[in-house]
Design a protein around this motif. Sequence first.
Motif, PDB file in Angstrom:
ATOM      1  N   ALA A 119       0.863  -1.211   0.182  1.00 51.24           N
ATOM      2  CA  ALA A 119       0.047   0.002  -0.168  1.00 51.24           C
ATOM      3  C   ALA A 119       0.885   1.122  -0.079  1.00 51.24           C
ATOM      4  CB  ALA A 119      -1.069  -0.005   1.328  1.00 51.24           C
ATOM      5  N   PRO A 120       0.415   2.369  -0.715  1.00 48.99           N
ATOM      6  CA  PRO A 120       1.156   3.621  -0.580  1.00 48.99           C
ATOM      7  C   PRO A 120       1.317   4.286   0.696  1.00 48.99           C
ATOM      8  CG  PRO A 120      -0.962   3.889  -1.307  1.00 48.99           C
ATOM      9  CD  PRO A 120      -0.745   2.387  -1.394  1.00 48.99           C
ATOM     10  N   LEU A 121       2.477   4.558   1.132  1.00 50.27           N
ATOM     11  CA  LEU A 121       2.694   5.152   2.515  1.00 50.27           C
ATOM     12  C   LEU A 121       1.650   6.244   2.855  1.00 50.27           C
ATOM     13  CD1 LEU A 121       6.694   5.640   2.477  1.00 50.27           C
ATOM     14  CD2 LEU A 121       5.244   3.687   3.440  1.00 50.27           C
ATOM     15  N   TYR A 122       1.052   6.741   2.091  1.00 51.95           N
ATOM     16  CA  TYR A 122       0.055   8.132   2.522  1.00 51.95           C
ATOM     17  C   TYR A 122      -1.355   7.599   2.880  1.00 51.95           C
ATOM     18  CZ  TYR A 122      -1.878   7.550  -2.446  1.00 51.95           C
ATOM     19  OH  TYR A 122      -2.508   7.209  -3.515  1.00 51.95           O
ATOM     20  N   ALA A 123      -1.788   6.285   2.445  1.00 53.01           N
ATOM     21  CA  ALA A 123      -3.148   5.882   2.679  1.00 53.01           C
ATOM     22  C   ALA A 123      -3.200   4.733   3.614  1.00 53.01           C
ATOM     23  CB  ALA A 123      -3.411   5.219   1.368  1.00 53.01           C
ATOM     24  N   GLY A 124      -4.038   4.756   4.554  1.00 48.94           N
ATOM     25  CA  GLY A 124      -4.270   3.882   5.592  1.00 48.94           C
ATOM     26  C   GLY A 124      -3.430   4.165   7.020  1.00 48.94           C
ATOM     27  N   VAL A 173       1.564   5.786   9.473  1.00 46.07           N
ATOM     28  CA  VAL A 173       2.249   5.880  10.713  1.00 46.07           C
ATOM     29  C   VAL A 173       3.903   5.688  10.276  1.00 46.07           C
ATOM     30  CG1 VAL A 173       2.211   3.250  11.574  1.00 46.07           C
ATOM     31  CG2 VAL A 173       2.301   5.379  13.251  1.00 46.07           C
ATOM     32  N   LEU A 174       4.272   4.892   9.344  1.00 48.13           N
ATOM     33  CA  LEU A 174       5.614   4.555   8.795  1.00 48.13           C
ATOM     34  C   LEU A 174       6.057   6.194   8.372  1.00 48.13           C
ATOM     35  CD1 LEU A 174       5.556   1.077   7.112  1.00 48.13           C
ATOM     36  CD2 LEU A 174       6.375   1.879   9.482  1.00 48.13           C
ATOM     37  N   LEU A 175       5.049   6.598   7.404  1.00 44.19           N
ATOM     38  CA  LEU A 175       5.456   7.795   6.939  1.00 44.19           C
ATOM     39  C   LEU A 175       5.533   9.012   7.958  1.00 44.19           C
ATOM     40  CD1 LEU A 175       5.749   9.648   4.073  1.00 44.19           C
ATOM     41  CD2 LEU A 175       3.292   9.823   4.224  1.00 44.19           C
ATOM     42  N   ALA A 176       4.848   8.943   8.881  1.00 44.43           N
ATOM     43  CA  ALA A 176       4.927  10.119   9.705  1.00 44.43           C
ATOM     44  C   ALA A 176       6.366  10.217  10.634  1.00 44.43           C
ATOM     45  CB  ALA A 176       3.841   9.856  10.964  1.00 44.43           C
ATOM     46  N   TYR A 177       7.127   8.980  10.743  1.00 48.74           N
ATOM     47  CA  TYR A 177       8.267   8.996  11.254  1.00 48.74           C
ATOM     48  C   TYR A 177       9.433   9.081  10.484  1.00 48.74           C
ATOM     49  CZ  TYR A 177       5.998   8.316  15.950  1.00 48.74           C
ATOM     50  OH  TYR A 177       5.377   8.627  16.881  1.00 48.74           O
ATOM     51  N   LEU A 178       9.351   9.259   9.019  1.00 51.45           N
ATOM     52  CA  LEU A 178      10.493   9.474   8.331  1.00 51.45           C
ATOM     53  C   LEU A 178      11.141  10.865   8.617  1.00 51.45           C
ATOM     54  CD1 LEU A 178       9.337   8.502   4.608  1.00 51.45           C
ATOM     55  CD2 LEU A 178      10.853   7.264   6.304  1.00 51.45           C
ATOM     56  N   PRO A 179      12.330  10.939   8.601  1.00 47.39           N
ATOM     57  CA  PRO A 179      12.824  12.230   8.566  1.00 47.39           C
ATOM     58  C   PRO A 179      12.359  13.442   8.016  1.00 47.39           C
ATOM     59  CG  PRO A 179      14.635  10.517   8.124  1.00 47.39           C
ATOM     60  CD  PRO A 179      13.536   9.789   7.926  1.00 47.39           C
ATOM     61  N   GLU A 180      12.284  14.359   8.412  1.00 43.69           N
ATOM     62  CA  GLU A 180      11.562  15.647   7.957  1.00 43.69           C
ATOM     63  C   GLU A 180      11.769  15.776   6.341  1.00 43.69           C
ATOM     64  OE1 GLU A 180      10.566  20.244   8.837  1.00 43.69           O
ATOM     65  OE2 GLU A 180      11.180  18.889  10.435  1.00 43.69           O
ATOM     66  N   ASP A 181      13.059  16.006   5.980  1.00 47.00           N
ATOM     67  CA  ASP A 181      13.221  16.158   4.418  1.00 47.00           C
ATOM     68  C   ASP A 181      12.681  15.187   3.790  1.00 47.00           C
ATOM     69  OD1 ASP A 181      15.305  14.487   5.634  1.00 47.00           O
ATOM     70  OD2 ASP A 181      16.633  15.301   4.469  1.00 47.00           O
ATOM     71  N   GLU A 182      12.958  13.911   4.328  1.00 45.96           N
ATOM     72  CA  GLU A 182      12.694  12.683   3.342  1.00 45.96           C
ATOM     73  C   GLU A 182      11.125  12.613   3.162  1.00 45.96           C
ATOM     74  OE1 GLU A 182      13.460   7.739   3.075  1.00 45.96           O
ATOM     75  OE2 GLU A 182      14.356   9.099   4.675  1.00 45.96           O
ATOM     76  N   GLN A 183      10.496  12.969   4.395  1.00 45.93           N
ATOM     77  CA  GLN A 183       9.026  12.858   4.272  1.00 45.93           C
ATOM     78  C   GLN A 183       8.407  13.990   3.247  1.00 45.93           C
ATOM     79  OE1 GLN A 183       6.035  14.577   7.204  1.00 45.93           O
ATOM     80  NE2 GLN A 183       6.716  12.909   8.281  1.00 45.93           N
TER      81      GLN A 183
END
Length: 256
Positions: A135-140, A145-155
């Motif tokens: 699933a894409p990181l933005y959905a669900g 929750v994985l996307l939320a904890y990426l480094p700010e620049d990477e996110q």
Amino acid sequence: MATKASAKNVTLVRAMRVLDLFREHERLSLPEMAALSGLPKTTVFRMAGALEEMGFLSRDDRGTYRLGLRFLEFGQLVTERLDLRRVALPVMQALRDEVGDAVNLVVRDGREAIYIEKVEALAPVRVYTRIGRRAPLYAGACPRVLLAYLPEDEQERYLQEVALVPIGAGTITDRQRLRAVLREARQNEYTVSHSELETGSAAVAAPVFDHTGQVVAGLSVAGPEAHYGSDRLPDLIDKVKRAAAAISRRLGWRGG
């Protein structure tokens, strides 16, 4: 030597293109493989024969192909070697017994989340998740929750480059709203989704940390949206966060 190496790389890429077709199709004929892959029929014929010989494809009496048993062998090895999965499973089973709904564990693979473990709901209710699903990181809730904890620049780079395609009726496709939801997820250490990956479903997810404090997985409960009203959500959130923390501690995390 370089020419031979390049030829081998092209062969491997083409073989993977053929195998990737079986992500969405259970059975395919040679003409169908050629049409879907865009490869010449002679190339597909040669690839299919080699993959069948190695056990990666199998052919039935009608001449149609499906994935071979060799993948089960490799898949079993990957599963057995996933320490995270083994550590998490008892906690996931206990959480499922508490809440009744399905419990999922996902990890990040590039710009996607992949479901590596699932404990089925007590009631025979179908939800969208299954082991191996991406699933894409933005959905669900669990991928997000994985996307939320990426480094700010990477996110932020991800948010600027990814196409926010609607999947379910509630998929967040507005970047500003998604940024706000991600900030809340990181601040609160959980996130909730409604009809994002499948209309009518809902989920609550929390991060799993390793011994270094890095987020290595997302843990969620998921089920029919009717089960996730405001009266039940606080209890679900508390239980999911507690279970995620229990897995984290088993991985050596010493956080709060």
